[in-house]
Design a protein around this motif. Structure first.
Motif, short mmCIF file in Angstrom:
data_model
loop_
_atom_site.label_atom_id
_atom_site.label_comp_id
_atom_site.label_asym_id
_atom_site.label_seq_id
_atom_site.Cartn_x
_atom_site.Cartn_y
_atom_site.Cartn_z
N VAL A 282 31.89 -54.86 -0.57
CA VAL A 282 33.17 -54.24 -0.23
C VAL A 282 34.22 -54.72 -1.25
O VAL A 282 34.12 -55.83 -1.78
CB VAL A 282 33.60 -54.61 1.22
N ALA B 162 34.13 -43.63 10.22
CA ALA B 162 33.98 -44.01 8.81
C ALA B 162 32.70 -44.81 8.61
O ALA B 162 31.95 -44.58 7.66
CB ALA B 162 35.19 -44.82 8.36
N MET C 58 29.47 -43.89 6.26
CA MET C 58 29.00 -44.82 5.23
C MET C 58 27.52 -45.12 5.42
O MET C 58 26.74 -45.13 4.47
CB MET C 58 29.76 -46.14 5.36
N LEU D 4 32.98 -40.25 2.01
CA LEU D 4 33.93 -40.90 2.92
C LEU D 4 35.35 -40.58 2.47
O LEU D 4 35.78 -41.06 1.42
CB LEU D 4 33.67 -42.41 2.87
N ARG E 16 38.12 -44.35 5.13
CA ARG E 16 37.78 -45.66 4.57
C ARG E 16 38.88 -46.66 4.86
O ARG E 16 38.63 -47.81 5.22
CB ARG E 16 37.58 -45.55 3.05
N SER E 17 40.11 -46.20 4.74
CA SER E 17 41.21 -47.11 4.95
C SER E 17 41.30 -47.56 6.42
O SER E 17 41.64 -48.71 6.71
CB SER E 17 42.47 -46.42 4.43
N GLU F 157 38.47 -50.24 6.52
CA GLU F 157 38.56 -51.42 5.65
C GLU F 157 39.94 -52.04 5.59
O GLU F 157 40.07 -53.19 5.19
CB GLU F 157 38.10 -51.04 4.22
#
Ligand code: ADP
Ligand code: MG
Length: 313
Positions: free
Chosen positions: A55, A163, A167, A173, A178-179, A182
């Protein structure tokens, strides 16, 4: 570069609030103003369990602190300081620079000072402890829900889980999804403003269906939750209704606030939502009778949603 250069380069700044910060055997914190108490929480992020080692380091730095700040938000506490313990497989400077940047950006946003930690070699593992302050007896606890309270939730549910599933199945994505996974946003300002408005509060990390049970148990009450009211984001509208509902109920990593409040607070809460630009949605009612009942447009439906449990399998 050795352990001490690493700490000096990436994780040391002049003391601001603390009486003594990074560099000695302990940090020293000054006394809290009269009428305030400390709220303290620890969260650990383990590689291959909470995140993948590849990541983006900045995102990992952000998330490691964000999940801890989210616990302070859930108590209505204001962030003050944190410690950072990390095991690193190796010293990789570009990685460390990115990771530190992710941490510092969020720490600065909330005026939360890094006061110490521990650094060792080992499988990648990040453990943060946060220290916040809250007026004595005003913390938003899980055991304070009352019968007839409304049940509310902030933001939208299920985005991070969606998300994650994209993945895991190697599908494209979207950046926004994604935000959500993550780079979660700890609802600090909301938590502070809920003091005096909400009764019980918690943050959602393991899925509403499971997390809510902890709050109900702690408060010795039950709840009826209207499934059609669960707030989901526009990007989930393309999904079949049942999948969307499952994501909203059992998906983890939302870091939204779940709270209860007396019905006479509805208007104040809507004003607060508009003020903060964070949607607040009423999704059900606290019942005197223990147990969690799910309704679909008013009709009870069988549903069993456990939250995520690291040791359940
Ligand atoms: P000790 O051996 O006394 O535990 P360390 O040698 O582990 O101390 O750490 C030296 C100093 O650096 C301590 O003040 C500690 O809090 C701080 N520290 C170590 N690792 C980190 C880190 N990752 N982030 C911030 N401070 C750290
Ligand atoms: Mg040490």
């Amino acid at each position: 570069m050795g352990e001490f250069d690493l700490i000096a380069r990436y994780f040391t700044r002049p003391c601001r609030d603390a009486a003594l910060g990074v560099g000695d055997d302990c940090a020293l914190l000054g006394a809290l103003p009269t009428g305030m108490q400390w709220a303290i929480s620890t969260d650990m992020l383990v590689s291959d369990r909470h995140f993948w080692a590849d990541v983006e380091p900045q995102a990992l730095g952000h998330k490691a602190l964000a999940v801890n700040l989210s616990d302070l938000a859930a108590m209505g506490a204001r962030p003050r300081a944190f410690t950072l313990a990390m095991a690193l497989p190796e010293i990789n400077e570009p990685w460390l620079a990115g990771f530190a940047q992710g941490i510092w950006a969020l720490a600065d946003e909330h005026g939360c000072e890094l006061i110490g930690g521990d650094t060792t070699r080992g499988p990648l593992n990040i453990c943060i402890t946060v220290f916040g302050e809250v007026p004595t007896l005003q913390a938003l606890r899980r055991d304070a829900a009352q019968a007839n309270d409304d049940v509310w939730v902030s933001g939208t549910l299920g985005d991070a889980a969606w998300a994650l599933s994209l993945m895991q199945s190697s599908q494209p994505l979207p950046a926004e999804a994604r935000s959500r996974l993550e780079r979660p946003t700890p609802r600090i300002e909301l938590g502070l403003r809920l003091r005096g408005l909400a009764h019980a509060c918690m943050d959602l990390s393991d899925g509403l269906g499971g997390d809510l049970k902890h709050l109900l148990q702690a408060s010795g009450v039950g709840a009826a939750i209207e499934l059609s009211q669960l707030p989901t984001s526009p990007s989930l509208q393309i999904l079949p209704a049942e999948l969307r509902r499952n994501l909203a109920l059992s998906g983890g990593d939302d870091y939204e606030l779940l709270f209860t409040a007396a019905p006479n607070k509805r208007e104040a809460l809507q004003v607060l939502a508009a003020d903060l630009g964070v949607p607040l949605t009423r999704i059900g009612t606290i019942t005197r009778k223990p147990g969690l009942v799910f309704l679909d447009h008013g009709t009870p439906v069988p549903a069993e949603f456990g939250g995520y449990d690291h040791f359940s399998i």
